[in-house]
Design an enzyme around this catalytic site. Structure first.
Site, PDB file in Angstrom:
ATOM      1  N   HIS A 149     -71.621 -43.315  35.628  1.00  0.00           N
ATOM      2  CA  HIS A 149     -70.895 -44.502  35.182  1.00  0.00           C
ATOM      3  C   HIS A 149     -69.753 -44.119  34.239  1.00  0.00           C
ATOM      4  CE1 HIS A 149     -75.015 -46.325  35.911  1.00  0.00           C
ATOM      5  NE2 HIS A 149     -74.243 -47.075  36.673  1.00  0.00           N
ATOM      6  N   GLN A 188     -79.191 -59.360  44.381  1.00  0.00           N
ATOM      7  CA  GLN A 188     -79.179 -58.187  45.255  1.00  0.00           C
ATOM      8  C   GLN A 188     -80.519 -57.458  45.306  1.00  0.00           C
ATOM      9  OE1 GLN A 188     -76.032 -56.322  42.737  1.00  0.00           O
ATOM     10  NE2 GLN A 188     -77.125 -54.406  43.151  1.00  0.00           N
ATOM     11  N   GLY A 204     -69.086 -45.610  42.448  1.00  0.00           N
ATOM     12  CA  GLY A 204     -69.599 -44.267  42.707  1.00  0.00           C
ATOM     13  C   GLY A 204     -69.962 -44.059  44.166  1.00  0.00           C
TER      14      GLY A 204
END
Length: 279
Positions: A37, A61, A147
């Protein structure tokens, strides 16, 4: 480094930055931050006038309620880590601020969401699209950083951005790994000491697989990887796929694609870890 919790306040600050002609970089996270991160934050700070980092554990999610319940939350430590890179805004909303009412939107990503993570976690990518599209509408970034560990997620977000005709540049950033090769993940901190010690076998096997491509066929290599990892008592492969890195379609022979990526999900005790590597 200013913390904001309200959507209206965030939008007002972003509008002011935009009026001043400043570029906005955005790093969406669910907290429990690690060097992966921070590498996204560093890239944003370097390449934009203003950087916004969000910390929000998105309930829509998670197809497994227990996964949502156990997801690590360490806000004080997150803020301490971010302070080194001095992003301009940290957006930390409550669930009720992002979802004042249920989000009933259904996104269609075609085959991109029907394989691998999409197949094994029904509704996951729809929840990702719900929250990321909301965050994009609040932040209105020029560049958004994600990422590559979540390779399929990046593909889905690129498609969502295209479908919604958003003028946002999606910037994929390299996987950051631990010393033993394990892909950095917020979930790694949930591993026991023995599980963590054995989890390095995942990346070790993927690295070896790269060297076997000239000698193995696709199905042979897939079988080798699964067997190699499952031979470790702490690890159980959920899926291992070799796909085209754009369409995410499985390939049957090496000639099917010049840009191949191997994607894997492994259950380590009660923790589910993902990784991938270019072949």
């Amino acid at each position: 480094m200013e913390i904001v919790k309200l959507v209206a306040e965030t939008k007002a600050k972003i509008s002011k930055f935009k009026a001043e002609g400043k570029t906005i970089g955005f790093v969406p996270t669910m907290g429990a931050l690690h060097q992966g991160h921070l590498s996204l934050t560093e890239a944003s700070v370097k390449n934009n006038d203003i950087t916004v980092v969000s910390i929000f554990v998105n309930p829509t999610q998670f197809n497994n309620p227990n996964d949502l319940k156990t997801y690590p939350r360490i806000l004080d430590k997150d803020l301490e880590m971010l302070s080194e890179f001095e992003p301009d805004l940290i957006f930390i909303p409550e669930v009720e601020e992002v979802y004042p009412e249920p989000d009933t939107r259904i996104f269609d990503f075609g085959e991109l969401e029907q394989v691998m993570e999409g197949k094994n976690r029904p509704g996951h990518f729809n929840g990702v699209a719900q929250v990321v599209s909301k965050l994009f509408s609040y932040i209105n970034p020029d560049n958004a950083y994600f990422g590559q560990k979540d390779f399929q997620q990046v593909a889905v977000i690129k498609q969502m951005t295209k479908n919604l005709k958003l003028d946002i540049n999606i910037v994929p950033c390299p996987i950051i790994r631990e010393v033993d090769g394990l892909a950095m993940s917020s979930r790694n901190m949930l591993l026991s000491e023995l599980e963590r010690k054995n989890a390095g076998k995942i990346s070790e096997t993927l690295f070896k697989a790269c060297n076997l491509v000239p000698d193995f066929g696709v199905s042979q290599l897939k079988e080798w990887v699964v067997t190699e990892i499952n031979n470790n008592a702490y690890l159980e492969v959920e899926y291992f796929e070799i796909v085209d890195d754009t369409s995410l379609k499985s390939i049957e022979k090496w000639e099917d694609s010049n840009n191949r990526i191997a994607c894997i999900t492994v259950q380590v005790g009660k923790v589910r870890l993902i990784d991938n590597i270019s072949l």
